[in-house]
Each structure stands twice: as structure tokens, then as C-alpha cells.
Design an enzyme around this catalytic site. Sequence first.
Site, short mmCIF file in Angstrom:
data_model
loop_
_atom_site.label_atom_id
_atom_site.label_comp_id
_atom_site.label_asym_id
_atom_site.label_seq_id
_atom_site.Cartn_x
_atom_site.Cartn_y
_atom_site.Cartn_z
N HIS A 1 1.65 12.83 -10.95
CA HIS A 1 0.64 12.68 -9.90
C HIS A 1 -0.26 13.92 -9.86
O HIS A 1 -1.48 13.80 -9.76
CB HIS A 1 1.30 12.56 -8.51
CG HIS A 1 2.06 11.29 -8.26
ND1 HIS A 1 3.34 11.29 -7.76
CD2 HIS A 1 1.71 9.99 -8.41
CE1 HIS A 1 3.74 10.03 -7.60
NE2 HIS A 1 2.78 9.23 -8.00
N SER B 1 8.01 8.15 -9.64
CA SER B 1 8.86 8.55 -8.51
C SER B 1 10.17 7.78 -8.54
O SER B 1 11.24 8.35 -8.32
CB SER B 1 8.14 8.28 -7.18
OG SER B 1 6.92 8.96 -7.14
N LYS C 1 8.10 -1.33 -0.96
CA LYS C 1 9.07 -0.29 -1.35
C LYS C 1 9.70 0.32 -0.11
O LYS C 1 9.00 0.64 0.86
CB LYS C 1 8.36 0.83 -2.14
CG LYS C 1 7.72 0.37 -3.44
CD LYS C 1 6.94 1.54 -4.07
CE LYS C 1 6.21 1.13 -5.33
NZ LYS C 1 5.28 2.19 -5.80
N ARG D 1 -0.46 5.41 -17.06
CA ARG D 1 0.48 5.91 -18.06
C ARG D 1 0.57 4.95 -19.24
O ARG D 1 0.77 5.34 -20.36
CB ARG D 1 1.89 6.06 -17.45
CG ARG D 1 2.02 7.22 -16.49
CD ARG D 1 3.24 7.06 -15.62
NE ARG D 1 3.14 5.85 -14.83
CZ ARG D 1 3.92 5.55 -13.80
NH1 ARG D 1 4.88 6.38 -13.44
NH2 ARG D 1 3.77 4.43 -13.13
O1 PNS Z 1 2.08 4.36 -5.25
P1 PNS Z 1 1.97 2.87 -5.01
O2 PNS Z 1 3.09 2.41 -4.09
O3 PNS Z 1 1.92 2.08 -6.28
O4 PNS Z 1 0.58 2.64 -4.24
C1 PNS Z 1 0.12 1.34 -3.91
C2 PNS Z 1 -0.88 1.43 -2.75
C3 PNS Z 1 -0.20 2.02 -1.53
C4 PNS Z 1 -2.03 2.34 -3.17
C5 PNS Z 1 -1.41 -0.01 -2.47
O5 PNS Z 1 -0.34 -0.82 -2.11
C6 PNS Z 1 -2.47 -0.03 -1.35
O6 PNS Z 1 -3.63 0.25 -1.62
N1 PNS Z 1 -2.05 -0.34 -0.10
C7 PNS Z 1 -2.95 -0.35 1.07
C8 PNS Z 1 -3.17 -1.76 1.62
C9 PNS Z 1 -4.22 -2.49 0.80
O7 PNS Z 1 -5.39 -2.14 0.79
N2 PNS Z 1 -3.75 -3.49 0.05
C10 PNS Z 1 -4.59 -4.28 -0.84
C11 PNS Z 1 -4.70 -3.56 -2.18
S1 PNS Z 1 -5.80 -4.44 -3.25
#
Ligand code: PNS
Length: 174
Positions: free
Chosen positions: A22, A133, A46, A96
Site C-alpha cells: 500500500h 493484508s 470483510k 499487483r
Molecule cells: O481494500 P478493499 O477492501 O479492497 O477496498 C474496497 C473499497 C472499500 C475501496 C470499496 O469497497 C469501496 O469503494 N467501498 C465504498 C462504498 C462504495 O462506493 N461502493 C461501490 C463501489 S463501486
Amino acid sequence: MTERAPHVAVCPGSFDPVTNGHLDVVSRAVGLFDEVIVAVLTNPAKEPTFTLDERLEMLRESLGVLDGVRVEAVSGGLLVDFCREVGAGAVVKGLRSGTDFAYELPMALMNRHLSGLETVFLPGEPRFEHVSSSLVKEVAGHGGDVSGLVPDAVLARLLARLGVVGHTGTVPGR
Ligand code: PNS
């Protein structure tokens, strides 16, 4: 001369916990944008190991006083709304592998569909290709050595949280 608006990008994620992969992506984003906001969200898919406050704290500690970066919590709602509120013109995500691309592409397209928000994909440093993670937590939880994959301060907190005393998993001769 008219001044242009600063180019602001958001690096979103769960950061549970932040890894050196990250940090690599955030530091690359810093070179491309005037301001980078690391946005910490809770992904409902998660179960977090660390609270939102702990994740923010670890990120702030790890990023130190890197110029042009700030860490913020997103308490709920859509990422596109947060980006609009903070004036961000782009989301930055590290890639990645092809698996990451398959996971990220629908979100990038949905965000663009919702508000026109673009996503910039940055290839991560290959030496962190295997670092996530969830894998770091799994390996550390079984006593494996994850030093060098997360910042030292994060490693200490992770081992404490997982109740791990030392590590095994070192290959003889290494
Ligand atoms: O590190 P992660 O868990 O892969 O991150 C995913 C995250 C939190 C960035 C994604 O789930 C997100 O953007 N959540 C916010 C809610 C939202 O906008 N959802 C629609 C995404 S298209």
C-alpha cells in the site's frame, strides 16, 4: 495567469492493516498528484481485524510527514460522494496482478458510471506482488515471518493482536 485547481486523488481501501505494498502505491501517487487523500473505509464483505481508529493510526504512523498526503476515515456512503466532497478528480488503485484487475475494473467502471470519476491504476512494485493484508494476517497468525512486508510498527501491533509470540516459517539456509 489563471491558477489551475489542485489535482487531488483518493487512494481508498480497508487497510486492515496497511502493508508496504500500500505504501508503495501511495508514494507513487504522491509523485503524480498535488494532494493524495488515503481514504479508510470499512468493506462490509470483510470482518476487520483492526478498528477504524487503529487502521487510521497505523497509516498515519507509517506515512509520517510525507508531503501532500492526508489520511481520512470514510464513515459510510459511496466513494464517489466522498470524492466529490473532497474535490478529488481521480481514484488511485495499485495493481499487483490480473486478479486485482478483475476485482478493481467493475468498481472503476461503476464509479465512472455513477459520477464520471476516473480511476488510475498504478502497477505496484513487483517485490510486493504477493503482499496483501489478508495473506499477511493469515501467515502471521500461523507463526510465519512477515517482517519487511508491513511497516515495523504495524508488525508489532499485528503480532500482539493475533497473540503471536515469535515466528517460524524460515527456510533453512536463508
Ligand atoms: O481494500 P478493499 O477492501 O479492497 O477496498 C474496497 C473499497 C472499500 C475501496 C470499496 O469497497 C469501496 O469503494 N467501498 C465504498 C462504498 C462504495 O462506493 N461502493 C461501490 C463501489 S463501486
